[in-house]
Motif scaffolding. Structure first.
Motif, PDB file in Angstrom:
ATOM      1  N   MET A   1     -87.319 -25.331 -18.926  1.00 22.29           N
ATOM      2  CA  MET A   1     -87.245 -25.444 -17.502  1.00 22.29           C
ATOM      3  C   MET A   1     -86.715 -24.129 -16.918  1.00 22.29           C
ATOM      4  SD  MET A   1     -84.951 -27.794 -14.917  1.00 22.29           S
ATOM      5  CE  MET A   1     -85.005 -29.257 -15.849  1.00 22.29           C
ATOM      6  N   THR A   2     -87.265 -23.704 -15.815  1.00 22.41           N
ATOM      7  CA  THR A   2     -86.842 -22.498 -15.122  1.00 22.41           C
ATOM      8  C   THR A   2     -85.664 -22.812 -14.215  1.00 22.41           C
ATOM      9  OG1 THR A   2     -89.121 -21.700 -15.128  1.00 22.41           O
ATOM     10  CG2 THR A   2     -87.614 -20.657 -13.595  1.00 22.41           C
ATOM     11  N   HIS A   3     -84.692 -21.897 -14.177  1.00 25.15           N
ATOM     12  CA  HIS A   3     -83.569 -22.086 -13.271  1.00 25.15           C
ATOM     13  C   HIS A   3     -83.141 -20.738 -12.696  1.00 25.15           C
ATOM     14  CE1 HIS A   3     -81.683 -21.160 -17.144  1.00 25.15           C
ATOM     15  NE2 HIS A   3     -80.676 -20.683 -16.458  1.00 25.15           N
ATOM     16  N   LEU A   4     -82.511 -20.789 -11.537  1.00 27.14           N
ATOM     17  CA  LEU A   4     -82.067 -19.602 -10.832  1.00 27.14           C
ATOM     18  C   LEU A   4     -80.850 -19.006 -11.533  1.00 27.14           C
ATOM     19  CD1 LEU A   4     -82.305 -17.806  -8.282  1.00 27.14           C
ATOM     20  CD2 LEU A   4     -80.758 -19.417  -7.159  1.00 27.14           C
ATOM     21  N   LEU A   5     -80.913 -17.729 -11.880  1.00 25.24           N
ATOM     22  CA  LEU A   5     -79.796 -17.057 -12.535  1.00 25.24           C
ATOM     23  C   LEU A   5     -78.809 -16.459 -11.541  1.00 25.24           C
ATOM     24  CD1 LEU A   5     -81.573 -15.140 -15.444  1.00 25.24           C
ATOM     25  CD2 LEU A   5     -80.235 -17.242 -15.581  1.00 25.24           C
ATOM     26  N   GLN A   6     -79.335 -15.888 -10.450  1.00 26.22           N
ATOM     27  CA  GLN A   6     -78.462 -15.247  -9.467  1.00 26.22           C
ATOM     28  C   GLN A   6     -79.243 -14.921  -8.196  1.00 26.22           C
ATOM     29  OE1 GLN A   6     -78.868 -11.054 -11.616  1.00 26.22           O
ATOM     30  NE2 GLN A   6     -77.184 -10.994 -10.212  1.00 26.22           N
ATOM     31  N   LEU A   7     -78.519 -14.660  -7.130  1.00 23.76           N
ATOM     32  CA  LEU A   7     -79.079 -14.141  -5.886  1.00 23.76           C
ATOM     33  C   LEU A   7     -78.537 -12.733  -5.714  1.00 23.76           C
ATOM     34  CD1 LEU A   7     -78.612 -17.218  -3.531  1.00 23.76           C
ATOM     35  CD2 LEU A   7     -80.735 -16.427  -4.576  1.00 23.76           C
ATOM     36  N   VAL A   8     -79.416 -11.779  -5.441  1.00 25.45           N
ATOM     37  CA  VAL A   8     -79.013 -10.383  -5.306  1.00 25.45           C
ATOM     38  C   VAL A   8     -79.618  -9.833  -4.015  1.00 25.45           C
ATOM     39  CG1 VAL A   8     -79.115  -8.091  -6.365  1.00 25.45           C
ATOM     40  CG2 VAL A   8     -79.042 -10.113  -7.812  1.00 25.45           C
ATOM     41  N   PRO A   9     -78.810  -9.215  -3.137  1.00 25.30           N
ATOM     42  CA  PRO A   9     -79.369  -8.583  -1.945  1.00 25.30           C
ATOM     43  C   PRO A   9     -80.384  -7.508  -2.336  1.00 25.30           C
ATOM     44  CG  PRO A   9     -76.979  -8.714  -1.794  1.00 25.30           C
ATOM     45  CD  PRO A   9     -77.356  -9.099  -3.209  1.00 25.30           C
ATOM     46  N   SER A  10     -81.435  -7.383  -1.537  1.00 24.83           N
ATOM     47  CA  SER A  10     -82.515  -6.441  -1.859  1.00 24.83           C
ATOM     48  C   SER A  10     -82.154  -4.995  -1.568  1.00 24.83           C
ATOM     49  CB  SER A  10     -83.777  -6.810  -1.086  1.00 24.83           C
ATOM     50  OG  SER A  10     -83.598  -6.542   0.301  1.00 24.83           O
ATOM     51  N   GLY A  11     -81.129  -4.788  -0.764  1.00 23.39           N
ATOM     52  CA  GLY A  11     -80.761  -3.417  -0.416  1.00 23.39           C
ATOM     53  C   GLY A  11     -81.479  -2.899   0.808  1.00 23.39           C
ATOM     54  N   GLY A  12     -82.195  -3.777   1.508  1.00 23.27           N
ATOM     55  CA  GLY A  12     -82.897  -3.366   2.717  1.00 23.27           C
ATOM     56  C   GLY A  12     -83.632  -4.526   3.351  1.00 23.27           C
ATOM     57  N   ALA A  13     -84.182  -4.279   4.544  1.00 24.27           N
ATOM     58  CA  ALA A  13     -84.888  -5.317   5.299  1.00 24.27           C
ATOM     59  C   ALA A  13     -86.335  -5.453   4.816  1.00 24.27           C
ATOM     60  CB  ALA A  13     -84.872  -4.982   6.784  1.00 24.27           C
ATOM     61  N   SER A  14     -86.814  -6.655   4.778  1.00 23.98           N
ATOM     62  CA  SER A  14     -88.208  -6.985   4.460  1.00 23.98           C
ATOM     63  C   SER A  14     -88.638  -6.543   3.062  1.00 23.98           C
ATOM     64  CB  SER A  14     -89.166  -6.395   5.496  1.00 23.98           C
ATOM     65  OG  SER A  14     -88.843  -6.857   6.788  1.00 23.98           O
TER      66      SER A  14
END
Length: 75
Positions: free
Chosen positions: A1-14
């Motif tokens: 099963m796939t699961h979310l490891l982390q949320l990371v900001p992209s470093g910019g918009a869009s």
């Protein structure tokens, strides 16, 4: 099963496009409205670590990969 490891900001918009360079353990991300490219190290557990430095790239909307695309991190 796939699961979310982390949320990371992209470093910019869009965030628009990304390329995973497995052999370099690097994720390259284009942020279209921020007009930049950000870089993340891919750790062995699958999580990402933002790398210092942002490449300014006005009008960027894709990530070129392959032998002809030089790495901006190559020294």
């Amino acid at each position: 099963m796939t699961h979310l490891l982390q949320l990371v900001p992209s470093g910019g918009a869009s965030p628009r496009a990304l390329a995973l360079l497995e052999s370099e353990r690097l994720l390259v991300l284009v942020n279209e409205d921020a007009m930049n490219v950000t870089f993340f190290a891919l750790k062995s557990d699958g999580t990402l670590t933002p790398l210092d430095g942002v490449l300014r790239a006005a009008g960027a909307a894709s990530v070129p990969v392959g032998p002809a695309a030089a790495s901006p991190l190559a020294g």
